[in-house]
Enzyme design. Structure first.
Site, PDB file in Angstrom:
ATOM      1  CD  GLU A 139     -12.162  32.863  -2.943  1.00  0.00           C
ATOM      2  OE1 GLU A 139     -13.000  32.739  -3.858  1.00  0.00           O
ATOM      3  OE2 GLU A 139     -11.025  32.386  -3.009  1.00  0.00           O
TER       4      GLU A 139
ATOM      5  NE  ARG B 232      -4.090  33.648  -2.688  1.00  0.00           N
ATOM      6  CZ  ARG B 232      -4.197  33.664  -3.995  1.00  0.00           C
ATOM      7  NH1 ARG B 232      -3.566  34.562  -4.697  1.00  0.00           N
ATOM      8  NH2 ARG B 232      -4.940  32.783  -4.607  1.00  0.00           N
TER       9      ARG B 232
ATOM     10  CB  THR C 127      -5.865  31.153  -0.177  1.00  0.00           C
ATOM     11  OG1 THR C 127      -6.182  32.033  -1.265  1.00  0.00           O
ATOM     12  CG2 THR C 127      -4.510  30.539  -0.478  1.00  0.00           C
TER      13      THR C 127
ATOM     14  CE  LYS D   2      -9.594  28.996  -6.363  1.00  0.00           C
ATOM     15  NZ  LYS D   2      -9.672  30.383  -5.938  1.00  0.00           N
TER      16      LYS D   2
HETATM   17  C1  3PG Z   1      -7.645  32.858  -6.710  1.00  0.00           C
HETATM   18  O1  3PG Z   1      -7.072  32.530  -5.678  1.00  0.00           O
HETATM   19  O2  3PG Z   1      -8.799  32.540  -6.930  1.00  0.00           O
HETATM   20  C2  3PG Z   1      -6.870  33.552  -7.767  1.00  0.00           C
HETATM   21  O3  3PG Z   1      -5.602  33.884  -7.350  1.00  0.00           O
HETATM   22  C3  3PG Z   1      -7.545  34.706  -8.376  1.00  0.00           C
HETATM   23  O4  3PG Z   1      -6.936  34.799  -9.608  1.00  0.00           O
HETATM   24  P1  3PG Z   1      -6.653  36.191 -10.314  1.00  0.00           P
HETATM   25  O5  3PG Z   1      -5.807  36.987  -9.363  1.00  0.00           O
HETATM   26  O6  3PG Z   1      -5.930  35.827 -11.591  1.00  0.00           O
HETATM   27  O7  3PG Z   1      -7.972  36.844 -10.574  1.00  0.00           O
END
Ligand code: 3PG
Length: 211
Positions: free
Chosen positions: A43, A47, A71, A131
């Protein structure tokens, strides 16, 4: 394609690496490391500006890999992800415009939820895999178990604070179809070019999920 088309892959892989790439040149070695680690899934989060092109590169170099966009918070990003060849969209929240766009374009979409109201919205769009984000901060497993009561058809993909130490606990709950996280694809590893390290951490996660 809709969410249902993704169920076999999610049930098989059970882990979705959440990737943040600052440089498009890291896309290919990163994808290769994930494949080497036994997890041909990513994924790629919007960002960074490198997301769109990184998805394009991964899809081109590794067509067998399941590459989606994360995101995705607006339709502009959703369009760019689709153009780049993303196989699915993930959002940290529940945005009607993004959900409608994805449904109209026939691309699987996974909205982010952490409240009953957001789950109701997802259900309105016929979406039953969500999610759960940020999982740790919003009560983790206990909250998902409580939400499963009124929403028995919902399946969760928790992300946010999921890692090697707690992944088994999450995966043991049958309403969790897969977990997501960035622990095997940390910024520091990518920026140092430690793709062997990424492959090793990925392999470790895959091994644990299979136990
Ligand atoms: C996401 O966008 O799914 C999270 O930021 C992932 O979370 P993590 O960095 O705590 O694994």
């Amino acid at each position: 394609m809709n969410q249902t088309s993704m169920i076999p892959a999610l049930e098989e892989k059970r882990i979705v690496p959440v990737v943040k790439l600052d440089r498009t040149e890291d896309a290919e070695p990163l994808a290769e490391a994930l494949i080497r680690g036994g997890l041909p899934v990513a994924e790629v989060t919007f960002r960074t500006d490198a997301a769109e092109e990184s998805i394009r590169i991964m899809r081109r170099q590794f067509p067998e890999m399941l590459v989606g966009a994360g995101t995705v918070i607006n339709t502009e990003q959703a369009k760019r992800a689709l153009d780049a060849g993303a196989a699915f969209l993930v959002s940290p929240g529940t945005n009607d415009k993004v959900l409608q766009f994805a449904i109209d374009q026939n691309i699987p979409v996974f909205p982010g939820v952490c409240t009953p109201s957001e789950i109701i919205t997802a259900l309105e769009y016929g979406l039953e895999i969500v999610k759960f984000f940020p999982a740790k901060q919003y009560g983790g497993l206990d909250t998902m178990k409580a939400l499963a009561g009124p929403f028995p058809t919902i399946r969760f993909m928790p992300t946010g604070g999921v890692n090697l130490s707690n992944m088994k606990e999450f995966l043991a709950f049958k309403k969790i179809i897969a977990i997501g996280g960035s622990w095997m694809v940390k910024d520091t590893l990518i920026n140092e070019g430690d793709f062997d390290g990424i492959a090793k951490l990925t392999k470790e996660a895959v091994g644990l999920a299979a136990q």
